[in-house]
Design an enzyme around this catalytic site. Structure first.
Site, PDB file in Angstrom:
ATOM      1  N   ALA A  44       0.899  -1.182  -0.040  1.00 52.72           N
ATOM      2  CA  ALA A  44      -0.178  -0.076   0.004  1.00 52.72           C
ATOM      3  C   ALA A  44       0.765   1.169   0.071  1.00 52.72           C
ATOM      4  O   ALA A  44       1.951   1.080   0.406  1.00 52.72           O
ATOM      5  CB  ALA A  44      -0.921  -0.061   1.330  1.00 52.72           C
ATOM      6  N   GLY A  82       0.140  -5.324   0.645  1.00 49.75           N
ATOM      7  CA  GLY A  82      -1.082  -5.377  -0.073  1.00 49.75           C
ATOM      8  C   GLY A  82      -0.888  -6.015  -1.290  1.00 49.75           C
ATOM      9  O   GLY A  82      -1.819  -6.412  -2.040  1.00 49.75           O
ATOM     10  N   GLU A 108      -1.274  -9.581  -0.700  1.00 54.44           N
ATOM     11  CA  GLU A 108      -2.757  -9.767  -0.449  1.00 54.44           C
ATOM     12  C   GLU A 108      -3.717  -9.840  -1.592  1.00 54.44           C
ATOM     13  O   GLU A 108      -4.454 -10.610  -1.524  1.00 54.44           O
ATOM     14  CB  GLU A 108      -3.137  -8.741   0.806  1.00 54.44           C
ATOM     15  CG  GLU A 108      -2.570  -8.774   2.084  1.00 54.44           C
ATOM     16  CD  GLU A 108      -3.136  -7.773   2.866  1.00 54.44           C
ATOM     17  OE1 GLU A 108      -3.828  -7.922   3.685  1.00 54.44           O
ATOM     18  OE2 GLU A 108      -2.630  -6.644   2.913  1.00 54.44           O
ATOM     19  N   GLU A 130       4.065  -5.863   7.314  1.00 58.19           N
ATOM     20  CA  GLU A 130       3.367  -4.711   8.204  1.00 58.19           C
ATOM     21  C   GLU A 130       3.903  -4.684   9.786  1.00 58.19           C
ATOM     22  O   GLU A 130       3.869  -3.335  10.231  1.00 58.19           O
ATOM     23  CB  GLU A 130       1.739  -5.139   8.282  1.00 58.19           C
ATOM     24  CG  GLU A 130       1.323  -4.777   6.808  1.00 58.19           C
ATOM     25  CD  GLU A 130       1.395  -5.676   5.970  1.00 58.19           C
ATOM     26  OE1 GLU A 130       0.704  -5.852   4.687  1.00 58.19           O
ATOM     27  OE2 GLU A 130       2.014  -6.855   6.142  1.00 58.19           O
TER      28      GLU A 130
END
Length: 265
Positions: A72, A117, A120, A140
């Protein structure tokens, strides 16, 4: 082969092309390593709900440049309030659920960094093909964060709780070979041939019954949320439904097998 652009709008961060019924969707923020932000999610939503997806047999998702998706956009997240962060998480989950719930098979062609992300998103795909030089991980915890786009749920369902805990708690990237050994990645490719290998795989899958492929996805995705007993009953029910008189693909598939020819879906 000439590439045909089929964009429903003038995308800023996405590129889409179609090759022989195979859709190739590329995230196009190479200077930002294809990092995910709200604008990217808006464009992904637009594409995933467009007619373009209905006109292909298999979708491949990849990234431009040296990264698949490096995560992200952390810089954009600095000013987030708790509500902003919650909304961003929910938006990402909705987008990734659109990917997971498409009626067609989806392949992640992981050409480089697939972190946070990015991993993910890859986990929301059905199959992952990775460059041997790719790095994958959920880092993260190094930022005082946790995965926010269902990574804490999809990863353990794929590799088991222990392996998922190890990767998320350590927060370090792993090699494509290590990801392959864990079952995160299904196929390894040389760095320059990831996309072409993904296309070859997509073409093989595209020759199968579209309805059967759709049902395989439904059985696996929904079955993982059920008890084994209930999932088994669901499977038997859908298997039986395929023998109705109006199931043209099953009729054609069986007939083609007995006649020793390729089926015409």
């Amino acid at each position: 082969m000439k590439k045909v652009l089929l964009t429903p709008m003038m995308y800023k961060y996405l590129k889409f092309e179609k090759r022989d019924g195979i859709g190739i969707l590329s995230l196009d923020r190479p200077k930002a390593l294809n990092a995910l932000n709200e604008d990217v999610f808006k464009e992904l939503t637009c594409y995933l709900k467009s007619e373009d997806v209905k006109n292909i047999r298999v979708l491949i998702i990849t990234g431009e440049g040296k990264a698949f998706i490096a995560g992200a956009d952390i810089k954009a997240m600095q000013a987030y309030t708790p509500q902003n962060a919650y909304d961003f998480s929910e938006t990402g989950k909705l987008v990734f659920d659109l990917i997971a719930n498409l009626d067609i098979p989806v392949i992640a062609a992981i050409n480089g960094f697939s972190l946070g992300g990015g991993l993910e998103l890859a986990l929301a795909c059905d199959i992952r093909v990775a460059s041997e030089k790719a790095r994958l991980g959920l880092p993260e915890v190094n930022l005082g964060l946790i995965p926010g786009f269902n990574g804490t749920q999809r990863l353990p369902r794929l590799v088991g709780a222990g392996n998922a805990m190890y990767l998320m708690m350590l927060g370090e990237g792993i090699t494509a070979q290590e990801a392959y050994n864990l079952g995160i990645v299904q196929k390894l490719s040389e760095s320059e041939s990831v996309l072409e290998d993904s296309i070859l795989l997509a073409k093989k899958i595209a020759k199968k019954s579209p309805n059967a492929l759709r049902l395989v996805k439904v059985m696996v995705r929904e079955g993982l949320e059920m008890t084994s007993k209930n999932a088994g009953k669901m499977e038997s029910k859908e298997f039986g439904r395929l023998f109705k008189e109006d199931q043209k693909e099953r009729i054609e598939g069986v007939k083609a097998f007995l006649e020793k020819r390729k089926p015409n879906w």
